[in-house]
Scaffold this motif. Sequence first.
Motif, PDB file in Angstrom:
ATOM      1  N   TYR A 207      15.010  10.069  71.537  1.00  0.00           N
ATOM      2  CA  TYR A 207      15.457  11.465  71.515  1.00  0.00           C
ATOM      3  C   TYR A 207      16.895  11.592  72.035  1.00  0.00           C
ATOM      4  CZ  TYR A 207      11.050  13.180  69.800  1.00  0.00           C
ATOM      5  OH  TYR A 207       9.972  13.418  68.994  1.00  0.00           O
ATOM      6  N   GLN A 228       4.642  19.211  59.135  1.00  0.00           N
ATOM      7  CA  GLN A 228       4.076  20.531  59.460  1.00  0.00           C
ATOM      8  C   GLN A 228       3.616  21.275  58.217  1.00  0.00           C
ATOM      9  OE1 GLN A 228       3.707  20.971  62.518  1.00  0.00           O
ATOM     10  NE2 GLN A 228       5.533  20.755  63.746  1.00  0.00           N
ATOM     11  N   GLY A 255       9.105  21.165  74.743  1.00  0.00           N
ATOM     12  CA  GLY A 255       9.387  20.374  73.529  1.00  0.00           C
ATOM     13  C   GLY A 255       9.019  21.188  72.304  1.00  0.00           C
ATOM     14  N   SER A 257      10.823  22.741  70.144  1.00  0.00           N
ATOM     15  CA  SER A 257      11.743  22.672  69.011  1.00  0.00           C
ATOM     16  C   SER A 257      12.264  24.072  68.647  1.00  0.00           C
ATOM     17  CB  SER A 257      11.029  21.982  67.849  1.00  0.00           C
ATOM     18  OG  SER A 257      11.912  21.717  66.817  1.00  0.00           O
ATOM     19  N   ASP A 278      13.398  23.031  75.159  1.00  0.00           N
ATOM     20  CA  ASP A 278      13.666  21.762  74.467  1.00  0.00           C
ATOM     21  C   ASP A 278      15.047  21.284  74.895  1.00  0.00           C
ATOM     22  OD1 ASP A 278      13.820  19.608  72.433  1.00  0.00           O
ATOM     23  OD2 ASP A 278      12.136  20.651  71.501  1.00  0.00           O
ATOM     24  N   LEU A 279      15.451  20.119  74.410  1.00  0.00           N
ATOM     25  CA  LEU A 279      16.795  19.618  74.696  1.00  0.00           C
ATOM     26  C   LEU A 279      17.825  20.507  73.991  1.00  0.00           C
ATOM     27  CD1 LEU A 279      16.057  15.815  74.262  1.00  0.00           C
ATOM     28  CD2 LEU A 279      16.431  17.041  76.415  1.00  0.00           C
ATOM     29  N   ALA A 282      18.261  20.057  70.212  1.00  0.00           N
ATOM     30  CA  ALA A 282      17.101  20.474  69.410  1.00  0.00           C
ATOM     31  C   ALA A 282      17.026  21.990  69.288  1.00  0.00           C
ATOM     32  CB  ALA A 282      15.816  19.928  70.039  1.00  0.00           C
ATOM     33  N   HIS A 299      15.837  22.819  78.462  1.00  0.00           N
ATOM     34  CA  HIS A 299      15.233  22.184  79.646  1.00  0.00           C
ATOM     35  C   HIS A 299      14.772  20.784  79.270  1.00  0.00           C
ATOM     36  CE1 HIS A 299      12.935  21.322  83.191  1.00  0.00           C
ATOM     37  NE2 HIS A 299      11.795  21.270  82.505  1.00  0.00           N
ATOM     38  N   ASP A 300      15.125  19.811  80.100  1.00  0.00           N
ATOM     39  CA  ASP A 300      14.652  18.441  79.922  1.00  0.00           C
ATOM     40  C   ASP A 300      13.352  18.315  80.713  1.00  0.00           C
ATOM     41  OD1 ASP A 300      14.122  15.747  80.287  1.00  0.00           O
ATOM     42  OD2 ASP A 300      16.237  15.179  80.397  1.00  0.00           O
ATOM     43  N   PHE A 301      12.258  18.011  80.013  1.00  0.00           N
ATOM     44  CA  PHE A 301      10.960  18.081  80.709  1.00  0.00           C
ATOM     45  C   PHE A 301      10.729  16.968  81.739  1.00  0.00           C
ATOM     46  CE2 PHE A 301       9.272  17.032  76.187  1.00  0.00           C
ATOM     47  CZ  PHE A 301       9.464  15.666  76.321  1.00  0.00           C
ATOM     48  N   PHE A 302      11.698  16.078  81.895  1.00  0.00           N
ATOM     49  CA  PHE A 302      11.584  15.111  82.999  1.00  0.00           C
ATOM     50  C   PHE A 302      12.076  15.722  84.314  1.00  0.00           C
ATOM     51  CE2 PHE A 302      11.508  12.279  79.323  1.00  0.00           C
ATOM     52  CZ  PHE A 302      10.382  11.536  79.638  1.00  0.00           C
ATOM     53  N   ARG A 316       2.776  20.727  72.491  1.00  0.00           N
ATOM     54  CA  ARG A 316       2.176  20.541  71.169  1.00  0.00           C
ATOM     55  C   ARG A 316       2.898  19.415  70.437  1.00  0.00           C
ATOM     56  NH1 ARG A 316       2.943  21.195  65.696  1.00  0.00           N
ATOM     57  NH2 ARG A 316       1.123  21.758  64.519  1.00  0.00           N
ATOM     58  N   TRP A 317       2.142  18.341  70.180  1.00  0.00           N
ATOM     59  CA  TRP A 317       2.641  17.221  69.363  1.00  0.00           C
ATOM     60  C   TRP A 317       3.890  16.605  70.002  1.00  0.00           C
ATOM     61  CZ3 TRP A 317       5.362  16.993  64.044  1.00  0.00           C
ATOM     62  CH2 TRP A 317       4.898  15.901  63.332  1.00  0.00           C
ATOM     63  N   TRP A 322       5.522   9.386  74.062  1.00  0.00           N
ATOM     64  CA  TRP A 322       5.954   8.795  75.336  1.00  0.00           C
ATOM     65  C   TRP A 322       4.947   7.796  75.875  1.00  0.00           C
ATOM     66  CZ3 TRP A 322      10.863   9.726  76.544  1.00  0.00           C
ATOM     67  CH2 TRP A 322      11.465  10.831  75.944  1.00  0.00           C
TER      68      TRP A 322
HETATM   69  C1  SAM Z   1       7.443  15.718  67.571  1.00  0.00           C
HETATM   70  S1  SAM Z   1       8.486  17.012  68.140  1.00  0.00           S
HETATM   71  C2  SAM Z   1       7.345  18.347  68.336  1.00  0.00           C
HETATM   72  C3  SAM Z   1       7.975  19.686  68.210  1.00  0.00           C
HETATM   73  C4  SAM Z   1       7.037  20.906  68.363  1.00  0.00           C
HETATM   74  N1  SAM Z   1       6.377  20.936  69.645  1.00  0.00           N
HETATM   75  C5  SAM Z   1       6.016  20.960  67.249  1.00  0.00           C
HETATM   76  O1  SAM Z   1       4.823  20.972  67.538  1.00  0.00           O
HETATM   77  O2  SAM Z   1       6.435  21.019  66.082  1.00  0.00           O
HETATM   78  C6  SAM Z   1       8.842  16.546  69.844  1.00  0.00           C
HETATM   79  C7  SAM Z   1       9.824  17.475  70.519  1.00  0.00           C
HETATM   80  O3  SAM Z   1      10.041  17.027  71.870  1.00  0.00           O
HETATM   81  C8  SAM Z   1      11.402  17.316  72.194  1.00  0.00           C
HETATM   82  N2  SAM Z   1      11.848  16.510  73.337  1.00  0.00           N
HETATM   83  C9  SAM Z   1      12.081  15.183  73.376  1.00  0.00           C
HETATM   84  N3  SAM Z   1      12.526  14.817  74.600  1.00  0.00           N
HETATM   85  C10 SAM Z   1      12.567  15.934  75.350  1.00  0.00           C
HETATM   86  C11 SAM Z   1      12.930  16.185  76.692  1.00  0.00           C
HETATM   87  N4  SAM Z   1      13.324  15.199  77.500  1.00  0.00           N
HETATM   88  N5  SAM Z   1      12.835  17.453  77.148  1.00  0.00           N
HETATM   89  C12 SAM Z   1      12.428  18.451  76.330  1.00  0.00           C
HETATM   90  N6  SAM Z   1      12.068  18.276  75.036  1.00  0.00           N
HETATM   91  C13 SAM Z   1      12.143  17.024  74.543  1.00  0.00           C
HETATM   92  C14 SAM Z   1      12.123  16.956  70.914  1.00  0.00           C
HETATM   93  O4  SAM Z   1      13.441  17.473  70.869  1.00  0.00           O
HETATM   94  C15 SAM Z   1      11.193  17.545  69.859  1.00  0.00           C
HETATM   95  O5  SAM Z   1      11.510  18.876  69.558  1.00  0.00           O
END
Ligand code: SAM
Length: 419
Positions: A207, A228, A255, A257, A278-279, A282, A299-302, A316-317, A322
Motif C-alpha cells: 500500500y 465489487q 480502510g 477507500s 484511509d490513507l 486512497a 488516517h493510517d490505521f497503524f 471491510r475487506w 495483513w
Molecule cells: C482491499 S481495499 C478495501 C476497501 C474497502 N474497505 C472496501 O471494502 O471496498 C483495502 C483498503 O485498505 C486501505 N489501507 C491500506 N493501508 C492502510 C493504512 N495503513 N491505513 C488506512 N487504510 C489503509 C487501502 O488504501 C484500501 O482502500
Amino acid sequence: MASENSRSASLAEIISDSTTKIEAYRKEEGLPPLSLGPDAPLDVKYPPNIEQCRRALIDASLELGDLATGPVELRLVPGWAVMTMFAVTQFIFDFDIAHRVPLTGDVSYEDLSKTINVGASVLRQVLRAGMPYHMFYESRPGYVAHTATTKIMAREPLIKDWTGLSTDVLFPGGAGLTEALRREPAANDPAKTGFMLAKGEGESGMYMYLEKHPEQARRFAGVMGAFQQDEAYAPRHLIDSWPNDVQNGKLIDLGGSTGTVAFALAQAFPGLEIVVQDLPGALEAAKVQEGKNVSFMPHDFFNEQPIKDADVYMFRWVLHNWPDAHVQRILRALIPSLKPGAKVIIFDEIMPPAGTMTLSVERNQRNIDFGMLILFNSKIRDVEEWKEVITQSDQRFKVTGVRCPEDSRLSLIEIEWQP
Ligand SMILES: C[S@@+](CC[C@H](N)C(=O)[O-])C[C@H]1O[C@@H](n2cnc3c(N)ncnc32)[C@H](O)[C@@H]1O
C-alpha cells in the motif's frame, strides 16, 4: 451407463447433461451456442439452475481433462503453458495489441508490425503462441482478428486493468516468492514479499508502494472495483447481515477507500453517522454525497485511533491484506479509543475448510490466498485463524458471532470490547 467405479465416465455424464441444459437454455433465449468467437456475447447471466449446470460443467471438464492428461504430462505441460499464456498476455498488454486490432474485421501482421515496431515474423510467432489459448485467431492467411477473450480487453477498461495487474504485479510477485522465502522464511513482513522483492524493494509494503505510484494505485483500485461488481461482493450482503443493535450511532470505516460501502450503509441505516478513514492517496478520489451522513478523514490505521468512543469500528475487506502481527497492531491501535461494549466488525473472506469446495472454487480460493502471500505476506484465514488473531491482539476482544451470508464471498465477524 457409467460403471460404478469409473470416475471418468461419471464426469463425462455430468458434462453431457450440463451441456445439454445450457445449450437448450441458450436456444430458448435466442442466444448462439457457446463460443469464444469474435461475435460471442461477452456476459451472459444465467438463472441459478443453469448457472449451477455451468459450474458443474467447468468442474467436471477440468477434472476429466486432468485425468485424461495423466500424471506425467500434468507435471510437465502446465508450467510451460502458464509461461506462454503469461508472456503472450504481457506482450498483448504492453504493446496494446487489443486496441490495435480492429473490433470488427482484421489487420495484417505486416501493418500491425509497423504500428508497434516489432518485426512481422516474431509478432506472428508470439501471437500464434497465444492462439491455442483463445487469444486472437487468423481470420485468413497473414491476418489476425479478435476472439471474444481479446475483444473484451479492448472494450472493458477494467479487464485491461486486471490484465495489467496480472502481468506487471502478480506474475513478477509469484516469480519472486522462493527468493523472498529464502530471505524471510516466516513470511511475516509485508516489506519482504515476492512482489516487493521483484519491484518494490525499499518500501514498507504494497500500500505504501501504491501511494508512491499513482497510476498503479488507480489500476489497483480499478481491479478492486471490478471485484465489487461481482454480486458475491455486493454491499447488500453486509447490510443484510448487519447487527440489529448498531443501526444508530457513530461508525468508523477503517480502510474504507472512496466510501462505496459506507454510502450503501448510510442509505440502509440513516441513523448511522459514518466516518471513512484511509490513507491520503486512497482518499483523493473520495467525494461526499449530499444528504448522506458520511465524511472522510485521512488516517493510517497503524496509528492510534483519533475518534474516541464510537459505537462501531469496521474493517471491510481490509485485514486479509495483513500478516497476523500487523492485524494485531491494527486492532491494538483501536484500544485507547474503545468504550466498554464498543463493537468491532470485520467483514472479510473466510477460507472454507480444506476439501469442502469444488475443484474450480478451490482453485479460485487458493489463487486469491496465494495472491495475498506474494503481494502482502498475508493469507485468507479460516474461522479458527481469525478467532486466534483477534484474541491474541487482546483477550478483551470477544468474538460474539460469525455469520456467513448466503451467496456472499465475505463473512461477518462480530467482536465486542469487554474490558
Ligand atoms: C482491499 S481495499 C478495501 C476497501 C474497502 N474497505 C472496501 O471494502 O471496498 C483495502 C483498503 O485498505 C486501505 N489501507 C491500506 N493501508 C492502510 C493504512 N495503513 N491505513 C488506512 N487504510 C489503509 C487501502 O488504501 C484500501 O482502500
